[in-house]
Design an enzyme around this catalytic site. Structure first.
Site, PDB file in Angstrom:
ATOM      1  N   HIS A   1     -15.544   6.075 -22.675  1.00 48.32           N
ATOM      2  CA  HIS A   1     -15.384   5.032 -21.653  1.00 48.32           C
ATOM      3  C   HIS A   1     -15.219   5.698 -20.290  1.00 48.32           C
ATOM      4  O   HIS A   1     -14.357   6.558 -20.106  1.00 48.32           O
ATOM      5  CB  HIS A   1     -14.183   4.144 -21.986  1.00 48.32           C
ATOM      6  CG  HIS A   1     -14.060   2.969 -21.068  1.00 48.32           C
ATOM      7  ND1 HIS A   1     -14.851   1.846 -21.184  1.00 48.32           N
ATOM      8  CD2 HIS A   1     -13.261   2.757 -20.000  1.00 48.32           C
ATOM      9  CE1 HIS A   1     -14.533   0.982 -20.242  1.00 48.32           C
ATOM     10  NE2 HIS A   1     -13.575   1.522 -19.489  1.00 48.32           N
TER      11      HIS A   1
ATOM     12  N   MET B   1     -16.126  -0.583 -11.433  1.00 50.03           N
ATOM     13  CA  MET B   1     -15.145  -1.317 -10.618  1.00 50.03           C
ATOM     14  C   MET B   1     -15.551  -1.026  -9.177  1.00 50.03           C
ATOM     15  O   MET B   1     -14.903  -0.269  -8.450  1.00 50.03           O
ATOM     16  CB  MET B   1     -13.733  -0.820 -10.937  1.00 50.03           C
ATOM     17  CG  MET B   1     -13.223  -1.349 -12.263  1.00 50.03           C
ATOM     18  SD  MET B   1     -11.812  -0.445 -12.921  1.00 50.03           S
ATOM     19  CE  MET B   1     -12.662   0.843 -13.819  1.00 50.03           C
TER      20      MET B   1
ATOM     21  N   MET C   1     -10.321  -7.245 -19.391  1.00 50.45           N
ATOM     22  CA  MET C   1      -9.262  -6.360 -18.899  1.00 50.45           C
ATOM     23  C   MET C   1      -7.913  -6.949 -19.311  1.00 50.45           C
ATOM     24  O   MET C   1      -7.643  -8.123 -19.056  1.00 50.45           O
ATOM     25  CB  MET C   1      -9.320  -6.249 -17.368  1.00 50.45           C
ATOM     26  CG  MET C   1     -10.536  -5.532 -16.806  1.00 50.45           C
ATOM     27  SD  MET C   1     -10.793  -3.887 -17.482  1.00 50.45           S
ATOM     28  CE  MET C   1      -9.323  -3.019 -16.920  1.00 50.45           C
TER      29      MET C   1
ATOM     30  N   ASP D   1      -9.556  -3.563 -22.666  1.00 56.15           N
ATOM     31  CA  ASP D   1      -9.247  -2.359 -21.881  1.00 56.15           C
ATOM     32  C   ASP D   1      -7.947  -2.540 -21.112  1.00 56.15           C
ATOM     33  O   ASP D   1      -7.858  -3.419 -20.250  1.00 56.15           O
ATOM     34  CB  ASP D   1     -10.408  -2.099 -20.903  1.00 56.15           C
ATOM     35  CG  ASP D   1     -10.217  -0.858 -20.052  1.00 56.15           C
ATOM     36  OD1 ASP D   1      -9.247  -0.112 -20.264  1.00 56.15           O
ATOM     37  OD2 ASP D   1     -11.057  -0.649 -19.163  1.00 56.15           O
ATOM     38  N   GLY D   2      -6.980  -1.693 -21.435  1.00 54.60           N
ATOM     39  CA  GLY D   2      -5.732  -1.662 -20.669  1.00 54.60           C
ATOM     40  C   GLY D   2      -4.508  -1.823 -21.553  1.00 54.60           C
ATOM     41  O   GLY D   2      -4.340  -2.861 -22.196  1.00 54.60           O
ATOM     42  N   GLY D   3      -3.703  -0.780 -21.624  1.00 48.36           N
ATOM     43  CA  GLY D   3      -2.455  -0.854 -22.387  1.00 48.36           C
ATOM     44  C   GLY D   3      -2.655  -0.951 -23.883  1.00 48.36           C
ATOM     45  O   GLY D   3      -1.790  -1.472 -24.597  1.00 48.36           O
TER      46      GLY D   3
ATOM     47  N   GLY E   1      -7.718  -0.622 -11.931  1.00 42.40           N
ATOM     48  CA  GLY E   1      -7.448   0.340 -10.861  1.00 42.40           C
ATOM     49  C   GLY E   1      -6.675   1.553 -11.335  1.00 42.40           C
ATOM     50  O   GLY E   1      -6.832   2.631 -10.776  1.00 42.40           O
ATOM     51  N   PHE E   2      -5.864   1.372 -12.365  1.00 39.49           N
ATOM     52  CA  PHE E   2      -5.004   2.477 -12.797  1.00 39.49           C
ATOM     53  C   PHE E   2      -4.828   2.466 -14.306  1.00 39.49           C
ATOM     54  O   PHE E   2      -4.768   1.390 -14.913  1.00 39.49           O
ATOM     55  CB  PHE E   2      -3.622   2.361 -12.136  1.00 39.49           C
ATOM     56  CG  PHE E   2      -3.713   2.340 -10.638  1.00 39.49           C
ATOM     57  CD1 PHE E   2      -3.838   3.519  -9.913  1.00 39.49           C
ATOM     58  CD2 PHE E   2      -3.738   1.132  -9.953  1.00 39.49           C
ATOM     59  CE1 PHE E   2      -3.967   3.495  -8.536  1.00 39.49           C
ATOM     60  CE2 PHE E   2      -3.868   1.094  -8.571  1.00 39.49           C
ATOM     61  CZ  PHE E   2      -3.989   2.284  -7.863  1.00 39.49           C
ATOM     62  N   GLY E   3      -4.732   3.661 -14.866  1.00 45.12           N
ATOM     63  CA  GLY E   3      -4.383   3.780 -16.281  1.00 45.12           C
ATOM     64  C   GLY E   3      -2.876   3.684 -16.447  1.00 45.12           C
ATOM     65  O   GLY E   3      -2.128   3.623 -15.468  1.00 45.12           O
ATOM     66  N   GLY E   4      -2.442   3.640 -17.687  1.00 47.00           N
ATOM     67  CA  GLY E   4      -1.013   3.707 -17.989  1.00 47.00           C
ATOM     68  C   GLY E   4      -0.229   2.434 -17.727  1.00 47.00           C
ATOM     69  O   GLY E   4       1.003   2.478 -17.668  1.00 47.00           O
TER      70      GLY E   4
ATOM     71  N   ASP F   1     -14.747   5.155 -16.282  1.00 48.68           N
ATOM     72  CA  ASP F   1     -14.271   4.198 -15.269  1.00 48.68           C
ATOM     73  C   ASP F   1     -14.685   4.624 -13.867  1.00 48.68           C
ATOM     74  O   ASP F   1     -14.271   5.675 -13.386  1.00 48.68           O
ATOM     75  CB  ASP F   1     -12.743   4.099 -15.329  1.00 48.68           C
ATOM     76  CG  ASP F   1     -12.276   3.256 -16.495  1.00 48.68           C
ATOM     77  OD1 ASP F   1     -12.868   2.184 -16.736  1.00 48.68           O
ATOM     78  OD2 ASP F   1     -11.317   3.660 -17.169  1.00 48.68           O
TER      79      ASP F   1
ATOM     80  N   SER G   1     -10.726   6.306 -22.763  1.00 46.70           N
ATOM     81  CA  SER G   1     -11.039   6.259 -21.332  1.00 46.70           C
ATOM     82  C   SER G   1     -10.750   7.624 -20.719  1.00 46.70           C
ATOM     83  O   SER G   1      -9.600   8.070 -20.704  1.00 46.70           O
ATOM     84  CB  SER G   1     -10.184   5.195 -20.640  1.00 46.70           C
ATOM     85  OG  SER G   1     -10.271   5.388 -19.246  1.00 46.70           O
TER      86      SER G   1
ATOM     87  N   GLY H   1      -6.803   4.893 -22.914  1.00 46.07           N
ATOM     88  CA  GLY H   1      -6.754   6.103 -22.097  1.00 46.07           C
ATOM     89  C   GLY H   1      -5.500   6.896 -22.387  1.00 46.07           C
ATOM     90  O   GLY H   1      -5.520   7.865 -23.144  1.00 46.07           O
ATOM     91  N   SER H   2      -4.375   6.447 -21.810  1.00 46.60           N
ATOM     92  CA  SER H   2      -3.151   7.239 -21.932  1.00 46.60           C
ATOM     93  C   SER H   2      -2.656   7.327 -23.374  1.00 46.60           C
ATOM     94  O   SER H   2      -2.070   8.345 -23.751  1.00 46.60           O
ATOM     95  CB  SER H   2      -2.071   6.677 -21.009  1.00 46.60           C
ATOM     96  OG  SER H   2      -2.054   5.285 -21.066  1.00 46.60           O
TER      97      SER H   2
ATOM     98  N   HIS I   1     -17.956   1.495 -16.867  1.00 47.81           N
ATOM     99  CA  HIS I   1     -17.305   0.284 -16.347  1.00 47.81           C
ATOM    100  C   HIS I   1     -17.265   0.402 -14.835  1.00 47.81           C
ATOM    101  O   HIS I   1     -16.528   1.221 -14.285  1.00 47.81           O
ATOM    102  CB  HIS I   1     -15.890   0.194 -16.965  1.00 47.81           C
ATOM    103  CG  HIS I   1     -15.020  -0.852 -16.358  1.00 47.81           C
ATOM    104  ND1 HIS I   1     -13.651  -0.880 -16.539  1.00 47.81           N
ATOM    105  CD2 HIS I   1     -15.311  -1.933 -15.575  1.00 47.81           C
ATOM    106  CE1 HIS I   1     -13.141  -1.915 -15.893  1.00 47.81           C
ATOM    107  NE2 HIS I   1     -14.125  -2.557 -15.292  1.00 47.81           N
TER     108      HIS I   1
ATOM    109  N   MET J   1     -14.435   3.770  -9.987  1.00 48.46           N
ATOM    110  CA  MET J   1     -13.638   3.003  -9.010  1.00 48.46           C
ATOM    111  C   MET J   1     -14.009   3.436  -7.602  1.00 48.46           C
ATOM    112  O   MET J   1     -14.176   4.641  -7.351  1.00 48.46           O
ATOM    113  CB  MET J   1     -12.148   3.259  -9.242  1.00 48.46           C
ATOM    114  CG  MET J   1     -11.689   2.920 -10.650  1.00 48.46           C
ATOM    115  SD  MET J   1      -9.917   3.147 -10.817  1.00 48.46           S
ATOM    116  CE  MET J   1      -9.714   2.893 -12.582  1.00 48.46           C
TER     117      MET J   1
END
Ligand code: 5RP
Length: 223
Positions: free
Chosen positions: A34, A70, A139, A177-179, A144-147, A36, A9, A199-200, A68, A38
């Site tokens: 990816h 959002m 998700m 997607d996410g974590g 809304g936020f990475g990390g 994102d 991401s 992402g992170s 993606h 927003m």
């Protein structure tokens, strides 16, 4: 089972050097970019739009770009991303007035279409449009936020989505997607995902190749 795809991401990339970052992560072995989007309305953050997607194509990125959205409403922006060179366009069912129509617009524009489900959103919206889906994105954090931290109950939801996809007989990718990171990608694959946004976990390290290689090693043992 489809091939596993790793989709960094770019939300976590250095935007001042975006073209170079995308080149580097693809050379390190990533499959998909990816992207994102927003809007500070559907989610409380504001990121990038079709101009940046188009700029990546002009820069020479040929890998699939997985957009993606959002964004609410979605229909107004779909055409701009088709023109900008998106490969996949996914959106949240609650952000579309007419889900079937939005999916059809994406496919008619030559892109692959998908629905995205937030951690607490039920999967029932996908059941009536299976024939119009190329991707389902779950998700595993609130968008809304990475990390953020992976929400564990998403593993059960992945199993449910995998069962629905397999029963349908359609060729639909199941993305998460996410974590997502080296520590949990194996469990996520075993629960049914085949496409992994991170992402992170990738851009937060100096050596993108060693993270992606470690993810691939976990995925190989999850088969
Ligand atoms: O869509 C997103 C947030 O809405 C990001 O793609 C996602 O959170 C990935 O970031 P990370 O891997 O750092 O969790």
């Amino acid at each position: 089972m489809a091939d596993y795809l790793i989709a960094p991401s770019i939300l976590a990339a250095d935007f001042a050097r975006l073209g170079e970052e995308v080149d580097n992560v693809l050379s390190a072995g990533a499959d998909v970019v990816h992207f994102d989007v927003m809007d500070n309305h559907y989610v409380p953050n504001l990121t990038i739009g079709p101009m940046v997607c188009k700029a990546l194509r002009s820069y020479g990125v040929t890998a699939p770009i997985d957009v993606h959205l959002m964004v609410k409403p979605v229909d107004r922006i779909i055409g701009d991303f088709i023109d900008a060179g998106a490969s996949y366009i996914t959106f949240h069912p609650e952000a579309s007035e007419h889900i079937d129509r939005s999916l059809a617009m994406i496919r008619e524009g030559g892109c692959k279409a998908g629905l995205v489900f937030n951690p607490a959103a039920p999967l029932h919206h996908m059941e009536h449009v299976m024939d119009k889906l190329d991707m389902v994105l779950l998700m595993s954090v609130n968008p809304g936020f990475g990390g953020q931290k992976f929400i564990p109950h998403t593993l059960n939801k992945l199993r449910q989505a995998r069962a629905l996809i397999d029963q349908s007989g359609f060729d639909i990718r199941l993305e998460i997607d996410g974590g997502v990171g080296v520590q949990n990608i194996g469990d996520i694959a075993r629960a049914g995902a085949d496409t992994f946004v991170a992402g992170s976990a990738i851009f937060g390290q100096r050596d993108y190749k060693s993270v992606i290689d470690a993810m691939r090693a976990e995925l190989a043992s999850a088969r």
